[in-house]
Design an enzyme around this catalytic site. Structure first.
Site, PDB file in Angstrom:
ATOM      1  N   GLN A  72       2.066   2.978  -7.754  1.00 29.97           N
ATOM      2  CA  GLN A  72       3.046   2.212  -8.537  1.00 29.97           C
ATOM      3  C   GLN A  72       4.446   2.261  -7.920  1.00 29.97           C
ATOM      4  O   GLN A  72       5.442   1.992  -8.606  1.00 29.97           O
ATOM      5  CB  GLN A  72       3.087   2.728  -9.976  1.00 29.97           C
ATOM      6  CG  GLN A  72       1.845   2.392 -10.784  1.00 29.97           C
ATOM      7  CD  GLN A  72       1.661   0.887 -10.980  1.00 29.97           C
ATOM      8  OE1 GLN A  72       2.616   0.122 -11.033  1.00 29.97           O
ATOM      9  NE2 GLN A  72       0.422   0.460 -11.085  1.00 29.97           N
ATOM     10  N   SER A  73       4.528   2.565  -6.656  1.00 33.02           N
ATOM     11  CA  SER A  73       5.831   2.723  -5.997  1.00 33.02           C
ATOM     12  C   SER A  73       6.728   1.493  -6.150  1.00 33.02           C
ATOM     13  O   SER A  73       6.361   0.375  -5.768  1.00 33.02           O
ATOM     14  CB  SER A  73       5.591   2.991  -4.504  1.00 33.02           C
ATOM     15  OG  SER A  73       6.777   2.791  -3.769  1.00 33.02           O
ATOM     16  N   ASN A  74       7.928   1.723  -6.707  1.00 31.89           N
ATOM     17  CA  ASN A  74       8.942   0.657  -6.753  1.00 31.89           C
ATOM     18  C   ASN A  74       9.386   0.305  -5.343  1.00 31.89           C
ATOM     19  O   ASN A  74       9.639  -0.854  -5.022  1.00 31.89           O
ATOM     20  CB  ASN A  74      10.179   1.129  -7.523  1.00 31.89           C
ATOM     21  CG  ASN A  74       9.909   1.348  -8.993  1.00 31.89           C
ATOM     22  OD1 ASN A  74       9.204   0.567  -9.616  1.00 31.89           O
ATOM     23  ND2 ASN A  74      10.458   2.416  -9.544  1.00 31.89           N
ATOM     24  N   ALA A  76       7.705   0.437  -2.549  1.00 35.52           N
ATOM     25  CA  ALA A  76       6.721  -0.384  -1.833  1.00 35.52           C
ATOM     26  C   ALA A  76       6.786  -1.838  -2.318  1.00 35.52           C
ATOM     27  O   ALA A  76       6.843  -2.771  -1.512  1.00 35.52           O
ATOM     28  CB  ALA A  76       5.319   0.195  -2.032  1.00 35.52           C
TER      29      ALA A  76
END
Ligand code: PLP
Length: 240
Positions: A72-74, A76
Site C-alpha cells: 500500500q506504499s504511497n 510507490a
C-alpha cells in the site's frame, strides 16, 4: 549553494492551516503544512522528492522508473503517477506484505495501468535483487531506480525546499514536527530548518524502530554534499 533541476509536478506552495481544535486541546498554536494537497494522486509528501528524482531521471535519458515499498506504499503509487505524468514508464516492485488486493493505493495503481510485481520477502535486499533482475530483463530500456520512500540525498532536497517555503509563508514557528518513515522527509526538514528557520526546534516522529539517527544522518550528509558542502550536520531529535 548548488541548485538542482526539478520538474514541476505538484501544486506549490501548499497551504499552512491553523488547527483550532487541536490548538485548544493542547493549549498551544498548532498549524499543519498541507502536503496532503500536493495535487498528484491523493497527494502526499513524496511529490516534492519526485520533482528532483524524476528531473534527474529525465535529464539522464531514462525511460523506465522502478521503485519499491509495501503493497500500500504511497511512495510507490505517487512515483507511478508522477512518472506517467512526465511520459516515463513505472514498474513497482512491492513487498508482498499488507493488503495486496485491489484496495487503497492498489486501486489507483490499477486505474493507472501500472506494472506491479510482488516479492514475497521481508528483506529489501531481496527486493533490490529482483529490481536488478527485472532491469536486466528490460535491457533495451534504461531503468532509473528510486529507493524505498524516495529517501536519498537528492530526494531529501524536496524537504529542504519545503522548509524554505514555510519560511517564506511568514508565520513564526518555535517547533516543527515531521513524520519519519524512510527518513528523507526528516533529513530534508532538519537540514532545511538549519538553513532557513534556525530558531525552530525540529522533532521527527518515527514510525518504527529502524536506526533513524544513522539513516537520517547519512541522507543529510549526502544532501549537504550535493549542496556544495560547508554546512555542519544539523542536530537531530527523534520521538517514538
Ligand atoms: C512516506 C510517508 C511518510 C514518511 O516520510 P519519509 O520521508 O518516508 O520518512 C509520512 N506520511 C505519509 C503519508 C507518507 O506517505
Amino acid at each position: 549553494m548548488k541548485e538542482y533541476a526539478k520538474l514541476s509536478l505538484g501544486l506549490f506552495p501548499t497551504p499552512l492551516h491553523r488547527l483550532p481544535n487541536v490548538s485548544r486541546v493542547l493549549g498551544t498554536n498548532v498549524w499543519i503544512k498541507r502536503d496532503d494537497l500536493t495535487g498528484v494522486g491523493l497527494g502526499g509528501n513524496k511529490v516534492r522528492k519526485l520533482e528532483y528524482l524524476l528531473a534527474e531521471a529525465k535529464a539522464q535519458g531514462y525511460e523506465l522508473v522502478m521503485t519499491t515499498g509495501q503493497a500500500q506504499s504511497n511512495h510507490a503509487m505517487l512515483t507511478a503517477a508522477c512518472a506517467l505524468k512526465v511520459g516515463m514508464e513505472p514498474v513497482l516492485v512491492l513487498k508482498k506484505r499488507g493488503i495486496c488486493t485491489r484496495r487503497g493505493n492498489q486501486v489507483l495503481n490499477h486505474l493507472m495501468g501500472v506494472d506491479v510485481r510482488f516479492v514475497d520477502s521481508d528483506s529489501y535486499d531481496d527486493i533490490y535483487a529482483e529490481m536488478d533482475r527485472i532491469a536486466r530483463e528490460e535491457k533495451h530500456k534504461p531503468v532509473y531506480k528510486i529507493p524505498c520512500g524516495g529517501s536519498n540525498a537528492l530526494g531529501a532536497l524536496g524537504y529542504v525546499d519545503c522548509v524554505r517555503e514555510i519560511a517564506a509563508q511568514g508565520q513564526h514557528f518555535d517547533h516543527i514536527v515531521c513524520p519519519c518513515g524512510s527518513g528523507g522527509t526528516a533529513a530534508g526538514v532538519f537540514l532545511g530548518a538549519a538553513l532557513y528557520l534556525p530558531d525552530a526546534q525540529v522533532t521527527a516522529a518515527t514510525v518504527d524502530s529502524d536506526p533513524f539517527d544513522k539513516i537520517v544522518a547519512e541522507i543529510m550528509r549526502g544532501s549537504i554534499e550535493l549542496l556544495g558542502g560547508g554546512i555542519p550536520l544539523p542536530e537531530m531529535h527523534f520521538e517514538d
